[in-house]
Design a protein around this motif. Structure first.
Motif, PDB file in Angstrom:
ATOM      1  N   ASP A 188       9.994  22.587  26.177  1.00  0.00           N
ATOM      2  CA  ASP A 188       9.298  23.192  27.301  1.00  0.00           C
ATOM      3  C   ASP A 188      10.314  23.704  28.317  1.00  0.00           C
ATOM      4  O   ASP A 188      11.527  23.721  28.057  1.00  0.00           O
ATOM      5  CB  ASP A 188       8.329  22.195  27.925  1.00  0.00           C
ATOM      6  CG  ASP A 188       9.020  20.936  28.423  1.00  0.00           C
ATOM      7  OD1 ASP A 188      10.273  20.940  28.506  1.00  0.00           O
ATOM      8  OD2 ASP A 188       8.321  19.947  28.714  1.00  0.00           O
ATOM      9  N   ALA A 189       9.818  24.105  29.475  1.00  0.00           N
ATOM     10  CA  ALA A 189      10.708  24.683  30.491  1.00  0.00           C
ATOM     11  C   ALA A 189      11.730  23.681  31.001  1.00  0.00           C
ATOM     12  O   ALA A 189      12.812  24.061  31.464  1.00  0.00           O
ATOM     13  CB  ALA A 189       9.871  25.232  31.644  1.00  0.00           C
ATOM     14  N   ASP A 190      11.445  22.381  30.921  1.00  0.00           N
ATOM     15  CA  ASP A 190      12.377  21.354  31.383  1.00  0.00           C
ATOM     16  C   ASP A 190      13.393  20.953  30.324  1.00  0.00           C
ATOM     17  O   ASP A 190      14.247  20.099  30.564  1.00  0.00           O
ATOM     18  CB  ASP A 190      11.601  20.106  31.815  1.00  0.00           C
ATOM     19  CG  ASP A 190      10.683  20.402  32.994  1.00  0.00           C
ATOM     20  OD1 ASP A 190      11.046  21.286  33.789  1.00  0.00           O
ATOM     21  OD2 ASP A 190       9.621  19.743  33.092  1.00  0.00           O
ATOM     22  N   GLY A 191      13.314  21.554  29.171  1.00  0.00           N
ATOM     23  CA  GLY A 191      14.244  21.209  28.099  1.00  0.00           C
ATOM     24  C   GLY A 191      13.828  20.005  27.288  1.00  0.00           C
ATOM     25  O   GLY A 191      14.609  19.509  26.467  1.00  0.00           O
ATOM     26  N   THR A 192      12.608  19.505  27.474  1.00  0.00           N
ATOM     27  CA  THR A 192      12.123  18.348  26.723  1.00  0.00           C
ATOM     28  C   THR A 192      11.524  18.807  25.396  1.00  0.00           C
ATOM     29  O   THR A 192      10.720  19.742  25.362  1.00  0.00           O
ATOM     30  CB  THR A 192      11.063  17.595  27.528  1.00  0.00           C
ATOM     31  OG1 THR A 192      11.615  17.198  28.780  1.00  0.00           O
ATOM     32  CG2 THR A 192      10.589  16.363  26.775  1.00  0.00           C
ATOM     33  N   VAL A 193      11.952  18.161  24.318  1.00  0.00           N
ATOM     34  CA  VAL A 193      11.413  18.503  23.003  1.00  0.00           C
ATOM     35  C   VAL A 193       9.970  18.034  22.930  1.00  0.00           C
ATOM     36  O   VAL A 193       9.663  16.847  23.104  1.00  0.00           O
ATOM     37  CB  VAL A 193      12.248  17.849  21.887  1.00  0.00           C
ATOM     38  CG1 VAL A 193      11.621  18.130  20.519  1.00  0.00           C
ATOM     39  CG2 VAL A 193      13.677  18.370  21.917  1.00  0.00           C
ATOM     40  N   VAL A 194       9.077  18.975  22.668  1.00  0.00           N
ATOM     41  CA  VAL A 194       7.652  18.651  22.605  1.00  0.00           C
ATOM     42  C   VAL A 194       7.110  18.747  21.177  1.00  0.00           C
ATOM     43  O   VAL A 194       6.001  18.269  20.912  1.00  0.00           O
ATOM     44  CB  VAL A 194       6.845  19.578  23.529  1.00  0.00           C
ATOM     45  CG1 VAL A 194       7.235  19.339  24.984  1.00  0.00           C
ATOM     46  CG2 VAL A 194       7.056  21.051  23.156  1.00  0.00           C
ATOM     47  N   ALA A 195       7.876  19.359  20.289  1.00  0.00           N
ATOM     48  CA  ALA A 195       7.420  19.480  18.899  1.00  0.00           C
ATOM     49  C   ALA A 195       8.597  19.861  18.021  1.00  0.00           C
ATOM     50  O   ALA A 195       9.637  20.343  18.500  1.00  0.00           O
ATOM     51  CB  ALA A 195       6.301  20.513  18.770  1.00  0.00           C
ATOM     52  N   MET A 196       8.429  19.609  16.739  1.00  0.00           N
ATOM     53  CA  MET A 196       9.406  20.015  15.730  1.00  0.00           C
ATOM     54  C   MET A 196       8.675  20.791  14.645  1.00  0.00           C
ATOM     55  O   MET A 196       7.631  20.357  14.152  1.00  0.00           O
ATOM     56  CB  MET A 196      10.105  18.799  15.117  1.00  0.00           C
ATOM     57  CG  MET A 196      11.130  18.146  16.031  1.00  0.00           C
ATOM     58  SD  MET A 196      10.387  16.976  17.181  1.00  0.00           S
ATOM     59  CE  MET A 196       9.945  15.654  16.074  1.00  0.00           C
ATOM     60  N   VAL A 197       9.226  21.949  14.304  1.00  0.00           N
ATOM     61  CA  VAL A 197       8.644  22.792  13.265  1.00  0.00           C
ATOM     62  C   VAL A 197       9.629  22.854  12.109  1.00  0.00           C
ATOM     63  O   VAL A 197      10.781  23.267  12.278  1.00  0.00           O
ATOM     64  CB  VAL A 197       8.337  24.203  13.797  1.00  0.00           C
ATOM     65  CG1 VAL A 197       7.699  25.062  12.699  1.00  0.00           C
ATOM     66  CG2 VAL A 197       7.426  24.130  15.013  1.00  0.00           C
ATOM     67  N   SER A 198       9.187  22.440  10.939  1.00  0.00           N
ATOM     68  CA  SER A 198      10.099  22.365   9.803  1.00  0.00           C
ATOM     69  C   SER A 198       9.300  22.396   8.514  1.00  0.00           C
ATOM     70  O   SER A 198       8.128  21.981   8.489  1.00  0.00           O
ATOM     71  CB  SER A 198      10.924  21.068   9.878  1.00  0.00           C
ATOM     72  OG  SER A 198      11.673  20.879   8.694  1.00  0.00           O
ATOM     73  N   PRO A 199       9.893  22.880   7.436  1.00  0.00           N
ATOM     74  CA  PRO A 199       9.214  22.816   6.134  1.00  0.00           C
ATOM     75  C   PRO A 199       9.281  21.423   5.514  1.00  0.00           C
ATOM     76  O   PRO A 199       8.761  21.207   4.421  1.00  0.00           O
ATOM     77  CB  PRO A 199       9.980  23.841   5.285  1.00  0.00           C
ATOM     78  CG  PRO A 199      11.342  23.861   5.880  1.00  0.00           C
ATOM     79  CD  PRO A 199      11.161  23.642   7.344  1.00  0.00           C
ATOM     80  N   PHE A 200       9.939  20.492   6.196  1.00  0.00           N
ATOM     81  CA  PHE A 200      10.071  19.132   5.684  1.00  0.00           C
ATOM     82  C   PHE A 200       9.177  18.186   6.477  1.00  0.00           C
ATOM     83  O   PHE A 200       9.044  18.314   7.692  1.00  0.00           O
ATOM     84  CB  PHE A 200      11.517  18.641   5.777  1.00  0.00           C
ATOM     85  CG  PHE A 200      12.468  19.412   4.905  1.00  0.00           C
ATOM     86  CD1 PHE A 200      12.637  19.075   3.582  1.00  0.00           C
ATOM     87  CD2 PHE A 200      13.194  20.478   5.417  1.00  0.00           C
ATOM     88  CE1 PHE A 200      13.517  19.777   2.773  1.00  0.00           C
ATOM     89  CE2 PHE A 200      14.062  21.184   4.632  1.00  0.00           C
ATOM     90  CZ  PHE A 200      14.236  20.844   3.295  1.00  0.00           C
ATOM     91  N   VAL A 201       8.599  17.242   5.753  1.00  0.00           N
ATOM     92  CA  VAL A 201       7.785  16.198   6.372  1.00  0.00           C
ATOM     93  C   VAL A 201       8.546  14.889   6.244  1.00  0.00           C
ATOM     94  O   VAL A 201       8.866  14.445   5.137  1.00  0.00           O
ATOM     95  CB  VAL A 201       6.409  16.080   5.698  1.00  0.00           C
ATOM     96  CG1 VAL A 201       5.604  14.949   6.327  1.00  0.00           C
ATOM     97  CG2 VAL A 201       5.660  17.391   5.799  1.00  0.00           C
ATOM     98  N   ILE A 202       8.847  14.272   7.375  1.00  0.00           N
ATOM     99  CA  ILE A 202       9.576  12.997   7.389  1.00  0.00           C
ATOM    100  C   ILE A 202       8.602  11.896   7.769  1.00  0.00           C
ATOM    101  O   ILE A 202       7.929  11.972   8.801  1.00  0.00           O
ATOM    102  CB  ILE A 202      10.748  13.030   8.389  1.00  0.00           C
ATOM    103  CG1 ILE A 202      11.697  14.177   8.064  1.00  0.00           C
ATOM    104  CG2 ILE A 202      11.500  11.707   8.365  1.00  0.00           C
ATOM    105  CD1 ILE A 202      12.868  14.276   9.007  1.00  0.00           C
ATOM    106  N   SER A 203       8.537  10.880   6.943  1.00  0.00           N
ATOM    107  CA  SER A 203       7.647   9.745   7.225  1.00  0.00           C
ATOM    108  C   SER A 203       8.421   8.455   7.017  1.00  0.00           C
ATOM    109  O   SER A 203       9.138   8.303   6.021  1.00  0.00           O
ATOM    110  CB  SER A 203       6.422   9.771   6.317  1.00  0.00           C
ATOM    111  OG  SER A 203       6.805   9.782   4.952  1.00  0.00           O
ATOM    112  N   ALA A 204       8.314   7.553   7.969  1.00  0.00           N
ATOM    113  CA  ALA A 204       8.995   6.267   7.873  1.00  0.00           C
ATOM    114  C   ALA A 204       8.325   5.392   6.826  1.00  0.00           C
ATOM    115  O   ALA A 204       7.100   5.427   6.661  1.00  0.00           O
ATOM    116  CB  ALA A 204       8.998   5.569   9.229  1.00  0.00           C
ATOM    117  N   SER A 205       9.134   4.623   6.108  1.00  0.00           N
ATOM    118  CA  SER A 205       8.578   3.721   5.096  1.00  0.00           C
ATOM    119  C   SER A 205       7.718   2.657   5.736  1.00  0.00           C
ATOM    120  O   SER A 205       6.692   2.254   5.189  1.00  0.00           O
ATOM    121  CB  SER A 205       9.718   3.069   4.299  1.00  0.00           C
ATOM    122  OG  SER A 205      10.476   4.055   3.628  1.00  0.00           O
TER     123      SER A 205
END
Length: 564
Positions: free
Chosen positions: A248-265
């Protein structure tokens, strides 16, 4: 001249005294006749070399089992641990190779509609109809298709996946469409960029997490905005970088767009955003390892491997863990190594010998007690009493002992009995099933003794029946009874070891030679860790061999037909 004492010449008197001295010479075998029955039996026993060897073996085994456990510095259930590196499954990374469809809130875009949409896109159609509803297809960017009906976008399909950092709410449908569209257009126009994380020569990605992440992200946002990597949603301006981080305007990551899906075990584990980015960078760079330092300064090492079958990148974390020192090789600290539970094998052997020997003796005592009582009553009274007891013995002989013991062992497993109570039941069961042989032996001996003169004398003097049996008949049966019990000790120990090997005998935490050998059920243990089962097998062999040698020696010593 003649001797004044007996009227014989002195020469003859000297000769008689000399003959008397020769008759009672200590080296004369005829002196054996004056030995007591016990001394005679002992002499015969110790002249048998195998019997002496067996006695020595038993003494050594008893000292090893009963004294060794007292001097051992460890307990029978004491475990030992060691620090080791373990690879635990941390996360899985799946690459999206086919379009995923996301519908707007309250929109009906189910699996059948998605299948129809796929067919229309593959045919190059600009619209399709399903259930009376016409959907317009619009390729908003190279990697995103939007579907509209009535002029309103109701779904989109893309190989990109929008995810949010931990603790944030899911983005709106409009935000997802705008983010994927902007990133897809930027990736189509931009040249391959240099990776943000450092990739070492050995294929490892190094990333550090610190307190300046927000400032760095703000700087990246400014650079991205200057480069034109921005988009607007609902009046708010967002920027994104080459890694797919949307800020966003404050530089805070609000989302990630990627062709990879990462899921914790572990579903309860939140993957840090910078680690997520490092893992994606490693996958893009075909790196096999990620070295990550968290905000507390702790370094973590993650290994990445691709499973071609499931098409998933498996992320494992290498950690130092305190685990049981399982199957440790023999050392000065553990002379015979450790077992699968991290326990000292030498100590377990000592306590296991104690348990096996105690079970053997108690079972034999129970069997001998029942056998002497039943056989004594049967042999002395005869008649219908003898017939009844012998039929009971026949019934016990017909019982399949091993299946019965296995069934009872399984029942005790189902009842989850305490190991000590289970051991008591095991001794009672084995003893109760072993008395018929001793009863027949005692009966046969008493049948031959009850008609002899000393028994007629006891009857004539009015001695009571129990007194006759206990004080006069049973002692005459003791030699044969001792031989029988000694010989059966070895078979009893073998039976207990067999049951413990099958998991139906002595249970953990108690040790016996049988349940120690049960580790050879694992072929890998049997072939690679000889110190687990060979020593227990040797102890079992020596104990049974010693009892058999002593039993043979006692049988020969009590046999009056043996040469003196």
């Amino acid at each position: 001249m003649s001797d004044s004492k007996n009227g014989m010449p002195a020469e003859m008197n000297d000769q008689v005294e000399k003959n008397d001295d020769q008759q009672y010479s200590l080296n004369d075998d005829r002196r054996v006749k004056v030995l007591s029955p016990g001394a005679l039996i002992a002499k015969r026993f110790f002249r048998n070399r195998l019997a002496v060897v067996g006695l020595v073996i038993l003494v050594v085994m008893f000292l090893f089992s009963f004294v060794g456990g007292l001097v051992s510095p460890y307990g029978q259930d004491e475990t030992f641990s060691t620090m080791t590196k373990l690879n635990t499954q941390y996360a899985g990374i799946t690459e999206t190779t086919s379009r995923r469809y996301t519908a707007a809130p309250d929109a009906d875009f189910g699996a059948l509609v998605q299948s129809k949409a796929n067919s229309a896109i593959n045919e190059g159609a600009s619209s399709f109809e399903r259930d009376g509803v016409t959907y317009t297809i619009d390729q908003a960017a190279p990697d995103i298709y939007t579907f509209s009906t009535g002029g309103q976008v109701v779904a989109y399909g893309s190989t990109y996946v929008v995810s949010v950092p931990s603790g944030m709410t899911a983005p709106s449908f409009e935000f997802q469409v705008a983010a994927i569209t902007a990133l897809s257009e930027a990736n189509a126009d931009a040249a391959p960029a240099e990776e943000a994380s450092e990739v070492t020569e050995d294929g490892a990605v190094v990333v550090e997490s610190g307190e300046n992440d927000t400032a760095e992200q703000a700087e990246e946002a400014e650079e991205a905005e200057a480069a034109g990597n921005t988009f607007e949603v609902d009046g708010a301006t967002y920027s994104f970088d080459d890694s797919g981080n949307v800020m966003d305007a404050d530089g805070t990551v609000v989302a990630m767009v990627s062709p990879f899906v990462i899921s914790a075990s572990d579903g309860n584990t939140a993957i840090p955003d910078d680690l997520r980015e490092a893992l994606l960078t490693a996958v893009d760079a075909d790196a096999s390892e990620v070295v990550y330092t968290d905000a507390e300064g702790t370094e973590h090492t993650y290994s990445i491997s691709y499973d071609a079958y499931s098409k998933v990148y498996n992320v494992t974390e290498t950690t130092e863990n305190l685990v049981y020192d399982r199957y440790a090789s023999p050392s000065l600290e553990h002379w015979l190594g450790t077992d699968g539970n991290g326990m000292d094998m030498l100590t377990r052997l000592m306590y296991g010998g104690r348990v096996s020997l105690i079970i053997g003796f108690i079972v034999v005592f129970i069997a001998a007690g029942l056998g002497v009582i039943m056989g004594g009553i049967s042999g002395y009274f005869g008649g219908w009493v003898d017939n009844l007891i012998m039929r009971i013995v026949d019934i016990f002989y017909c019982l399949p002992s091993m299946p019965i013991i296995i069934i009872l062992g399984s029942a005790m497993d189902a009842m989850r009995l305490d190991p000590w109570v289970r051991m008591i039941y095991l001794m009672l069961i084995l003893g109760f099933l072993s008395w018929p042989g001793i009863a027949r032996l005692v009966r046969g001996q008493i049948l031959s003794l009850r008609e002899q003169e000393f028994m007629l004398a006891t009857e004539a003097t009015g001695i009571s029946v129990p007194h006759r049996i206990i004080r006069h008949l049973i002692p005459n049966v003791m030699p044969q009874l001792i031989v029988s019990c000694t010989m059966s000790l070895g078979s009893t120990i073998i039976t207990e070891a067999t049951l413990s090997f099958l998991g139906l005998g002595v249970k953990f935490p108690f040790a016996s030679w049988g349940n120690i050998i049960s580790d050879v059920n694992n072929a890998f243990v049997m072939t690679n860790y000889w110190f687990i089962w060979i020593p227990a097998g040797i102890c079992l062999l020596l104990a049974v061999l010693g009892f058999n040698f002593v039993g043979d020696g006692l049988r020969d010593a009590f046999d009056p037909k043996m040469n003196r």
